[in-house]
Design a protein around this motif. Sequence first.
Motif, short mmCIF file in Angstrom:
data_model
loop_
_atom_site.label_atom_id
_atom_site.label_comp_id
_atom_site.label_asym_id
_atom_site.label_seq_id
_atom_site.Cartn_x
_atom_site.Cartn_y
_atom_site.Cartn_z
N LEU A 61 0.82 -1.20 0.00
CA LEU A 61 0.00 0.00 0.00
C LEU A 61 0.86 1.26 0.00
O LEU A 61 0.52 2.26 -0.65
N ASP A 62 1.97 1.21 0.71
CA ASP A 62 2.88 2.34 0.74
C ASP A 62 3.45 2.60 -0.65
O ASP A 62 3.57 3.76 -1.10
N PHE A 63 3.80 1.55 -1.36
CA PHE A 63 4.32 1.70 -2.72
C PHE A 63 3.23 2.22 -3.66
O PHE A 63 3.47 3.09 -4.51
N MET A 64 2.01 1.71 -3.51
CA MET A 64 0.91 2.14 -4.38
C MET A 64 0.60 3.62 -4.19
O MET A 64 0.16 4.30 -5.12
N ALA A 65 0.82 4.13 -2.96
CA ALA A 65 0.56 5.55 -2.72
C ALA A 65 1.44 6.44 -3.58
O ALA A 65 1.04 7.55 -3.97
N SER A 66 2.62 5.98 -3.91
CA SER A 66 3.51 6.78 -4.77
C SER A 66 3.24 6.55 -6.25
O SER A 66 3.62 7.37 -7.08
N MET A 67 2.60 5.46 -6.60
CA MET A 67 2.34 5.14 -7.99
C MET A 67 1.02 5.71 -8.51
O MET A 67 0.91 6.12 -9.66
N LEU A 68 0.00 5.69 -7.66
CA LEU A 68 -1.34 6.08 -8.13
C LEU A 68 -1.38 7.48 -8.74
O LEU A 68 -2.00 7.68 -9.79
N PRO A 69 -0.78 8.51 -8.12
CA PRO A 69 -0.86 9.85 -8.74
C PRO A 69 -0.25 9.91 -10.13
O PRO A 69 -0.69 10.72 -10.96
N GLN A 70 0.72 9.05 -10.43
CA GLN A 70 1.38 9.11 -11.74
C GLN A 70 0.51 8.55 -12.85
O GLN A 70 0.65 8.93 -14.00
N VAL A 71 -0.40 7.64 -12.52
CA VAL A 71 -1.18 6.98 -13.57
C VAL A 71 -2.67 7.28 -13.46
O VAL A 71 -3.47 6.72 -14.20
N ALA A 72 -3.05 8.15 -12.50
CA ALA A 72 -4.48 8.40 -12.26
C ALA A 72 -5.18 8.95 -13.50
O ALA A 72 -6.32 8.60 -13.80
N LEU A 73 -4.51 9.84 -14.24
CA LEU A 73 -5.15 10.46 -15.39
C LEU A 73 -5.10 9.58 -16.63
O LEU A 73 -6.01 9.65 -17.48
N SER A 74 -4.09 8.76 -16.76
CA SER A 74 -3.93 7.96 -17.98
C SER A 74 -4.45 6.55 -17.84
O SER A 74 -4.85 5.93 -18.83
N GLU A 75 -4.44 6.01 -16.63
CA GLU A 75 -4.87 4.62 -16.42
C GLU A 75 -5.99 4.61 -15.38
O GLU A 75 -5.85 4.08 -14.26
N GLU A 76 -7.11 5.20 -15.75
CA GLU A 76 -8.20 5.34 -14.79
C GLU A 76 -8.72 3.99 -14.33
O GLU A 76 -8.95 3.76 -13.13
N ALA A 77 -8.93 3.05 -15.24
CA ALA A 77 -9.47 1.73 -14.88
C ALA A 77 -8.52 1.00 -13.93
O ALA A 77 -8.96 0.35 -12.97
N LEU A 78 -7.22 1.14 -14.19
CA LEU A 78 -6.24 0.46 -13.33
C LEU A 78 -6.25 1.06 -11.92
O LEU A 78 -6.16 0.34 -10.92
N CYS A 79 -6.40 2.36 -11.82
CA CYS A 79 -6.45 3.02 -10.51
C CYS A 79 -7.69 2.59 -9.73
O CYS A 79 -7.63 2.34 -8.53
N VAL A 80 -8.82 2.55 -10.43
CA VAL A 80 -10.06 2.13 -9.77
C VAL A 80 -9.92 0.70 -9.26
O VAL A 80 -10.33 0.37 -8.15
N GLU A 81 -9.30 -0.15 -10.07
CA GLU A 81 -9.09 -1.54 -9.64
C GLU A 81 -8.18 -1.59 -8.42
O GLU A 81 -8.44 -2.35 -7.47
N ALA A 82 -7.14 -0.79 -8.40
CA ALA A 82 -6.21 -0.78 -7.28
C ALA A 82 -6.91 -0.37 -5.99
O ALA A 82 -6.75 -1.00 -4.93
N VAL A 83 -7.69 0.70 -6.06
CA VAL A 83 -8.39 1.17 -4.86
C VAL A 83 -9.46 0.17 -4.42
O VAL A 83 -9.63 -0.10 -3.23
N THR A 84 -10.18 -0.39 -5.37
CA THR A 84 -11.25 -1.34 -5.04
C THR A 84 -10.69 -2.60 -4.38
O THR A 84 -11.21 -3.07 -3.36
N VAL A 85 -9.63 -3.15 -4.96
CA VAL A 85 -9.02 -4.35 -4.38
C VAL A 85 -8.49 -4.06 -2.97
O VAL A 85 -8.66 -4.86 -2.04
N SER A 86 -7.88 -2.90 -2.81
CA SER A 86 -7.35 -2.54 -1.50
C SER A 86 -8.46 -2.38 -0.47
O SER A 86 -8.33 -2.81 0.68
N TRP A 87 -9.57 -1.78 -0.88
CA TRP A 87 -10.68 -1.57 0.04
C TRP A 87 -11.32 -2.89 0.45
O TRP A 87 -11.69 -3.08 1.63
N LYS A 88 -11.45 -3.82 -0.48
CA LYS A 88 -11.98 -5.14 -0.13
C LYS A 88 -11.06 -5.83 0.87
O LYS A 88 -11.52 -6.54 1.77
#
Length: 1634
Positions: A958-985
């Motif tokens: 999760l710590d690593f994902m926190a640094s990665m998500l801002p870099q791909v949030a605009l270009s890889e929206e589906a991947l970001c949503v999947e990352a947050v959803t999986v983490s929340w589950k």
Amino acid sequence: MSSILINALLSSCHDPDTLFNTLCWPTDSWPDTERVEALTTFIDGIGKLPQDTFLRKVESIIWTQCLPLLLKVSNGDGACRGKRVPDGRAEITIAVCRLLSVCINTLCDTAVSGRVARAVLPSFQLPDGETEEELPGQGEGRLGIDVAIEAMSVILPVLSSNEELTTSILSSALSCIKTLPDALVSKITVRLIFTLLNCYSEDGIASKLRFILEDLCNWHKSDSPNTDSPVVTERALLCLTTLSDYLFSPAKLQQHTLSQSLSYTRPDPRRSLQFWRILQDGLTHKDNVSRKRALYLLKRCVALSEDEAVEFPSSSVSSEDNDEIIFRWAPDRCKLLREFWEDYALVMETLEENQIHVVRPVLNRIHTLIQTAANDSQGVSLFHPSWLLGVYQRMFHSENKSVMREGVDHLLELQVLRRPAFALAFSQFILGPFMDVMSESSLFHRTAGQSVGECPELGVKLQVFMVTFFSSLPQENRGPVLLQLVQRLGSQHWCAVPILFLSRALSHLPPCPLLGPDGLQALREVLRCTMITHQVLLRGAAQCFLLNSALSLTDVTLVTLDDVFSLLVHFRADESLRRGTPLWNQLCDWLADSEGSFRPCVRESADGTSTSPERETVRGYVQHQMELFLRVPASTDQTDSVPDPGEAELLAKAILLCVDIEGRTQRSGGEQTTGVSGGMDSLLRPLLDTLSRLHTNVYLPLRKTDKSLQLLLRLLCHSLFKKEYVFCLLSHTEDSVTVSMETLVLGVVEPIQEFILRRLSGELQELCDVERAELYLSVLKEAVLMYSVLEWNHSKVQEAYFPRLLRYVLRTLEIPSVAGQVSRAVAMASLAMTCEVAALGVFNLQSETTILLVHLSSYFYSPAPPPAPPLSLVNFNQTLLKPPTAFVICHSVSEQGPLLKDWGRMAAHFIRDQWTCLGYGRRVGPPGPLELPRASGSLQAAIEALSLLPSGLVLPVLDFMASMLPQVALSEEALCVEAVTVSWKLVLGLSSNPHDFWPTLQGFVTMAFHHSLLELTEEQAPGLTIAVELMELSQAKTGVFNVLIQHCCHTWLPSDPGSEGQSQSDAMFSSALLHLDILAEACVYGPVFRRDQRLIQEVQVYVERLGEECAANTAVPSDNRDDQFPRVCVVAFLSRLQPSNQLHERLMEELVLCLLKKDEAISKSKQRYYSNSLQHRVKNRVWQTLLMLLPKLRGEFVGTVLGRVFEAGFVSNQASVKYLIEWKMVLILVQYPEHIDRLWACFSVDQEKTKTSVCTFLSVLVHLNIIMPQLKEKAVQWRKALDVILQWCFSHNFSVRLYALLALKRVWGLEGARAEAEGGADGLGGLATVVKACLHQAEAMQSTGNASKNWTRIQDHFFFGVFHPVRDYSVETIFYTFPSLSEVFEDEWIPPWKFEKLVDFSQSASLPLRNPVPDLSQIQPGDWIQQDKGDQDGEERWAEVQKKMTPWRLGIQEQEPELGLVPQQRAARLGKLHSALLVVASLIDKPTNLGGLCRTCEIFGASALVLDSLRHVSDKHFQALSVSSELWLPLLEVKPVELADFLQLKKREGYCIVGVEQTANSQSLKDYKFPEKTLLLLGNEREGIPANLLQLLDVCVEIPQQGVIRSLNVHVSAALLVWEYTRQYLPTTGVKSD
């Protein structure tokens, strides 16, 4: 066929043989009931004539007709030629048994009756291991048990002379009572035993009674320890109640008292101890019928003792037997005892109601009478304590928690327990039922008047009770009782709250040597098992109390130091027993004081001899344990697993305690503590010698090195107060023990580091070495961090040790080997530990270690070999292969299982360590974002890792994902949503695992709500949808929302902005505008938790308020899970906003609009909200926040929302909300007086709309003296106020008039404005006269009752008295004082210290934290609350009234000709039909109930109503409800004493006796099918059906209930059953619909 016809036929028949043969039936046929009855009448008639020729035929009837037919009935297949058994099985059985009785009586031959009895007797003897349910037909030649009972009951009267046979029958009957189903037990008791006794003379009755009583008592005694004892008690009570008229016969027993030599003396059950045990068990039985029977027997015993008027037991009873006597009677104290037992019966009967308002008034009687009965002049208690236990046990088992709580409170305050005899008699009850009921957490809720954080009232009472109870016990019994109590704590499941307060109560017992080795062992079980799942803080607090108990109650002469330290090892340092706490110091003092008194341990020396020291000291014990600890067998070729760390934990605690004891002893004696270093050196010398040889002695046993490092690690962890390594030496300079420890370890740190680095660099090859590597890395990390300030060691570490280790690690990882999986796992763990140490800033930026770590990303992002894509991340989520084949060869089969289980754990840690390294690499690697392919690939790999790793190991991902998500949030929206959803589950899956949930939640919030993601719009940000779910989760799990709001507030407005530029700070803050819903939710946050959740929170507050008194508060870090924290956090955030900043200004204004919208939504909802409901609380929080923000808002904005504020004043609000709105109005008008005309406009609104809401605006005018100085044209405004107020002084609503008069008094009292108005051109004219008249009316309310009180109360109310809207404006007043004065629940009060704890809170002159004047906080809440209630519609109260009319057909003129007829004839004249239902109400004594019942029975066509006296009919109360129904219904008179015979007579006539009673075997009314011939027996209004009649019932029917009240009125109950019977037979009875 009538008997008259048979007799007439006999007199005219010349050939009786032909008639006899005609009435008989073929053996293979099934006769009708009428035919059997005809044959019975015929034989009975023949028997009256001297015709002996028929006797043989009569005997043949028994063997060829009666018994075969009974057998067919039993088998249920009386199928002759395929015919089914008729439905009237009971009728045919009764008819055949009557025929059998006539035949036996006609023969008058005891031999024949004996043979018949012996033929039936085997039916009562079930084969071993089988029950009645398994043998419906009893097999070939055996009657069914119900048929056999009826048959035997008609044979018994002629068998009284056959002693042997009757004894055998009686034994079989008693055996059946023990084994048969409940439905048949009552039948056997009444039909067999009762019939048998009726056949005997007095001497036979006495012997049989003695036989029965002994059998029942022995049965109960033998089964009392078993789980079936309730069944035994139930059936024994049934038999005893049936025989009560025989057992309790005053005339007989009086005669026997005068002639004790007679052999036929009946047994006196009062002389049997087991009889009283049965009775007491019955009084607390779970079945209410058994309780009723037991109480009935008790009343019979008391009545008999009073009638005899003799002392019981007699004075001849020995003193030894006196202790076993439960019941006593003294003729000289007859009145006192009779009153006591009457009150005792009253209490037991009242407890059946389960309603606290019914139970509470009778409890004081039992308490007073216990004291009186216990204070006997001869020193012998007339009342055995065991009777009192029954009262408390009934209350403890009540379904009503209030009754249960009342019972516990009453017992805890019982003064009689101060007597040693009573305390001892109560001891087993305290250890049993009392401990059971104390496990109920709901008992510990705080009572009315207690504030949050106070010790619950029950906890205080429990502490006093325990001290009193143990002090009252005889000295020799205190230890055993305490041991059993502690064992109970460890033998069952306890919730956190009860065991906390029980432990607290034990800790307050006076010091006394009571616990030995068994006691310490019991305490270990409590710590090890009972509390393992409790909340950490409560568990730590309970540990503190238990340790205090052990210190004050342990007998040191009986226990060894080994027993003591085996207990201490279970007190965790991170929960309770931590160095430096008062508890630790208290333990040191206790060990020092007890030193030399402990029982010596047997010690084994190296040569195998055993010795025992004369005086056991802590130092001697520690030295011996150190010797044993380091004594290990010689090493073998096989690698051992790592030793259990528990032994090292125990020894480390012992060492530190020993050193602290000696240091405290030196300080108390005035000596210097310089000896601490020498003392520690002597203790640790064997360990230091071993550690110094780690690197040089290659032959040192591996197990010895492991144990040495384990002990060193535990010593380093325990010796530090806090692990703040940045100031590692500076922060502990005052702790001589820590300094000595660091100095001593410093001498061996270099060989330790050399040894560990050597072992990590290729020597760890086997699976068991993975755990060993964790030990090495933990020790290395502690050593590096501890001595990093020493330049020589630090230089060597970062320039030599770690570079060498890193090179080996990278080389091992880059060249994967199938046989080297363990080496790869160890290498990755070493790399992860190095990254963790480097992240703490230990290494210099120019050091070789840091340079190697910076290039770490090249390993994970290295190009893949061909055929993989160039940017394939092959080194992400690397997995380990299965253990090599060599592993199987090196270890035995028995060792392979446990080791293989660790393989999955090792593989998971291998992946976790990779992400630890990746996270560090992103922080120290090249600045700037990664290329998009690498960033998206890394994020995809992180998502994959979440599915691979256990939930507790995902934080680095999760710590690593926190640094990665801002870099791909605009270009890889589906991947970001999947990352947050999986983490929340993943987070949701951990909600039941608090150990892993909170760290994972923190990591998730940091990742999903990263400041870069918060700046994205709603469509772009992947975490916004999760925020809603997170807030929903917070409603059920307190503390969840705290994590989110704390993170967001710190992100938007950091308390330490550092070097960030203004533009960057503004960009971060602007994201708050996109998440206004989070801020708004925080402003009104405060879920309404269940009572059990609220209890846990309140008890945690209580523990926290104990402060240093409870060491758990020091050991357990605060978790900030208070449900008020979100509001505190957001208020602190808002307090730091600057009106001069445009972004801050915009946020505040949008938040105000959002909160106003929330308030309006609640106001517009049709759902009415009540005081302290969730809607009320939300509105209160909204206006608190709006009031707090007011000084920061622009004047123009305030003008735009003022209308909505005034609109809120017209809404019917709870008092607390009303006061806040009024306060806000006053402050707005003070700050912006130009809006005063908008206030006058509010009084011009249609009065229908305002109603009593105008009181809100009148309240504002009460404070006009504060607004007036800011106004222009004061005289004009004062005159407007006067005009507005006067028109409401004449309102029809009293509350409005009261508010108006108060406002008039205050406004008229403004001297300056009034003088200016009087001096004007127009003056006041006649207005002054009107005002003075109104004020005179208000002051002259003395003669108007409540009006005067209300006038006084409203003037003294805080809002109109002490309160000053401007002076008292503060955070304390808004969030604490106002809620407390306006009757809001205490959990809504936010004390000022909660804001002070937050460093982010910003005070200012416009918004002070505390109120500068204490006047407001010193007053009590007023009792004047405005009631906004409209007038009730005058017609609504008549809407549900039933209008009854008398039928004109039955006028009195039409009834008069019918009164000369009997009721059946009268009814027949009207065409009315009767059913076969017979209602018996002889037990009912209230004329109103009997009159209503008569009316019901007549309406539904009952055949007759049975009363105890026909005189009731003339009672005016009877006639008021019967409304002449007694003229149309047959009434019979049966006295209550005649009921038993009447019911048995009706049984013989074929009636089914049905009772209305709640028993364990009752049938539900909705499922029961009434027989046509039903007799409905109704119980007494208070006592129900007497216990001696219950066994005569064929079935008990109960009415299904859903409410709290236990029983219905007897008339209502009867009406329900009569209607249900009528409904079932409605087609045949011809009842008409009403």
